[in-house]
Design a protein around this motif. Structure first.
Motif, short mmCIF file in Angstrom:
data_model
loop_
_atom_site.label_atom_id
_atom_site.label_comp_id
_atom_site.label_asym_id
_atom_site.label_seq_id
_atom_site.Cartn_x
_atom_site.Cartn_y
_atom_site.Cartn_z
N ASP A 194 3.63 44.24 -14.25
CA ASP A 194 3.83 45.79 -14.03
C ASP A 194 4.97 46.33 -14.91
OD1 ASP A 194 5.90 45.17 -12.45
OD2 ASP A 194 4.99 45.25 -10.49
N ALA A 195 5.29 47.65 -14.75
CA ALA A 195 6.20 48.41 -15.55
C ALA A 195 7.72 47.65 -15.01
CB ALA A 195 6.42 49.64 -15.27
N ALA A 196 7.81 47.32 -13.84
CA ALA A 196 9.09 46.73 -13.57
C ALA A 196 9.29 45.16 -14.00
CB ALA A 196 9.08 46.41 -11.76
N ALA A 197 8.08 44.40 -14.34
CA ALA A 197 8.28 43.22 -14.96
C ALA A 197 8.71 43.22 -16.51
CB ALA A 197 6.93 42.53 -14.92
N VAL A 202 13.02 42.35 -20.67
CA VAL A 202 13.96 43.03 -21.67
C VAL A 202 15.47 42.91 -21.14
CG1 VAL A 202 12.34 44.22 -22.94
CG2 VAL A 202 13.48 45.54 -21.15
N ARG A 203 15.40 43.31 -19.82
CA ARG A 203 17.04 42.96 -19.04
C ARG A 203 17.80 42.15 -19.54
NH1 ARG A 203 19.02 45.33 -12.98
NH2 ARG A 203 21.16 45.39 -13.90
N ALA A 204 17.03 40.94 -19.74
CA ALA A 204 17.63 39.47 -19.87
C ALA A 204 18.29 39.63 -21.24
CB ALA A 204 16.81 38.73 -19.58
N THR A 205 17.91 40.46 -22.10
CA THR A 205 18.08 40.36 -23.50
C THR A 205 18.35 41.84 -24.34
OG1 THR A 205 15.57 40.32 -24.05
CG2 THR A 205 16.83 38.13 -23.92
N LEU A 223 18.14 52.61 -15.38
CA LEU A 223 17.19 51.60 -15.22
C LEU A 223 15.79 52.50 -14.74
CD1 LEU A 223 18.87 48.48 -14.31
CD2 LEU A 223 17.64 48.90 -16.45
N ALA A 224 16.19 53.33 -13.85
CA ALA A 224 14.95 54.08 -13.13
C ALA A 224 14.31 54.97 -14.29
CB ALA A 224 15.42 55.06 -11.97
N GLU A 225 15.13 55.65 -14.96
CA GLU A 225 14.41 56.69 -16.05
C GLU A 225 13.74 55.59 -16.86
OE1 GLU A 225 13.36 59.54 -18.38
OE2 GLU A 225 13.82 59.64 -16.24
N ASP A 231 6.56 52.59 -17.86
CA ASP A 231 5.05 53.10 -17.05
C ASP A 231 4.33 53.69 -17.81
OD1 ASP A 231 3.86 52.38 -14.57
OD2 ASP A 231 4.14 54.30 -14.05
N ALA A 232 4.62 54.84 -18.47
CA ALA A 232 3.80 55.64 -19.26
C ALA A 232 3.33 55.03 -20.60
CB ALA A 232 4.73 56.82 -19.33
N ALA A 233 4.14 54.20 -20.96
CA ALA A 233 4.02 53.74 -22.18
C ALA A 233 3.19 52.31 -22.57
CB ALA A 233 5.18 53.53 -23.00
N TYR A 234 3.11 51.75 -21.46
CA TYR A 234 2.24 50.53 -21.18
C TYR A 234 1.19 50.70 -19.95
CZ TYR A 234 5.60 48.33 -24.19
OH TYR A 234 6.27 48.17 -25.50
N PRO A 235 -0.06 51.49 -20.21
CA PRO A 235 -0.89 51.78 -19.30
C PRO A 235 -1.57 50.43 -18.64
CG PRO A 235 -1.94 52.24 -21.45
CD PRO A 235 -0.50 51.81 -21.70
N ALA A 236 -2.05 50.44 -17.37
CA ALA A 236 -2.74 49.38 -16.93
C ALA A 236 -3.94 49.04 -17.72
CB ALA A 236 -2.97 49.47 -15.39
N ARG A 237 -4.24 47.66 -18.07
CA ARG A 237 -5.46 47.21 -18.65
C ARG A 237 -6.39 46.71 -17.45
NH1 ARG A 237 -3.97 49.50 -22.92
NH2 ARG A 237 -6.02 48.91 -23.22
N ALA A 238 -7.55 46.41 -18.06
CA ALA A 238 -8.90 46.23 -17.19
C ALA A 238 -8.46 45.31 -15.84
CB ALA A 238 -9.79 45.61 -18.04
N ASP A 239 -7.48 44.64 -15.83
CA ASP A 239 -7.35 43.71 -14.61
C ASP A 239 -6.14 44.25 -14.03
OD1 ASP A 239 -5.24 42.94 -16.55
OD2 ASP A 239 -5.72 40.92 -16.57
#
Length: 257
Positions: A194-197, A202-205, A223-225, A231-239
């Motif tokens: 998900d977006a949080a992942a 990237v938070r580590a680097t 981080l919330a923003e 979340d908007a830039a990386y939409p969910a894929r088929a799975d």
């Protein structure tokens, strides 16, 4: 910046180690005597070097005390040194200077890379891999979020937080007079839950220089923003997963005899 967080870095260790494996597979050496892992982090790439070259003298270096401590815990029989890549110099010519995802943090590659080649013995190899992702949404959105008035004063000029790597052809031209050069660029596609992942990755680097200057309250807001934009830039894929595109640049340069 504050020190690096080895535990956070290792959350995606398999994905971070994959390019290290693929870089090492292209190193044209059988039994190098002196091997250095520049920017060794928690020792995941150093471990690969030991497995590939069990009879070699392998030394890991990093400028993070926390990463050096983690690497020593992982590989207690090896030598790890605290050092800055920009000033690093071996005490005798190296057979292999290897660096996985570290040199993007070191400026002035036009001077740095020829200097690293100069540390090699004749026939020695400089092998490196660097993220080349500053134009990906993950990193564009870091800078756009940093420009928000709530964060801009503390973060400063977001464009200067990490230098851009050079184009592939520029690295070839830089090193070809000194070495036999193999250079390529790969775009990995990492499925993320998900977006949080993605934010955790990237938070580590890459995200670290953006959030470190902020107060705890502003960090939470940033981080919330940022996650909202991710979340908007990386939409969910088929799975249902998100697909994180991650370009990386590879160089293997063998010093001419």
């Amino acid at each position: 910046m504050s020190d690096w967080n080895p535990a956070l870095y290792r959350r995606f260790e398999d994905e971070r180690t994959r390019p290290a494996v693929e870089l090492l597979a292209r190193v044209p050496l059988q039994s190098p005597q002196r091997v250095f892992d520049l920017g060794c982090g928690p020792g995941n790439s150093t471990e690969l070097l030991v497995q590939r070259f069990p009879d070699s003298q392998v030394v890991g270096t990093d400028n993070s005390p926390a990463m050096i401590t983690s690497a020593r815990e992982r590989l207690p029989s090896l030598s790890f040194e605290l050092s800055d890549i920009a000033a690093w110099q071996p005490d005798a010519p190296a057979d292999l200077v290897y660096s996985n995802a570290a040199l993007q943090w070191v400026p002035d590659h036009a001077q740095l890379l020829p200097r690293l080649v100069s540390t090699l013995a004749p026939g020695g190899v400089l092998a490196l891999q660097m993220p080349d992702n500053l134009d990906e949404p993950s990193h564009v959105l870091m800078r756009e979020t940093a420009a928000d008035a709530r964060f801009a004063a503390a973060i400063g000029d977001a464009d200067k937080l990490r230098a851009r790597v050079l184009p592939v052809a520029a690295y070839y031209d830089l090193l070809a007079p000194l070495a036999e050069v193999d250079v390529w660029r790969t775009i990995y596609q990492h499925p993320m839950a998900d977006a949080a992942a993605i934010v955790q990755w990237v938070r580590a680097t890459g995200l670290k220089p953006f959030v470190d200057p902020l107060s705890p309250e502003l960090q939470a807001l940033y981080l919330a923003e940022y996650q909202r934009r991710i979340d908007a830039a990386y939409p969910a894929r088929a799975d249902g997963q998100r697909l994180l595109a991650f370009p990386r640049l590879f160089i293997v340069a063998r010093r001419r005899a």
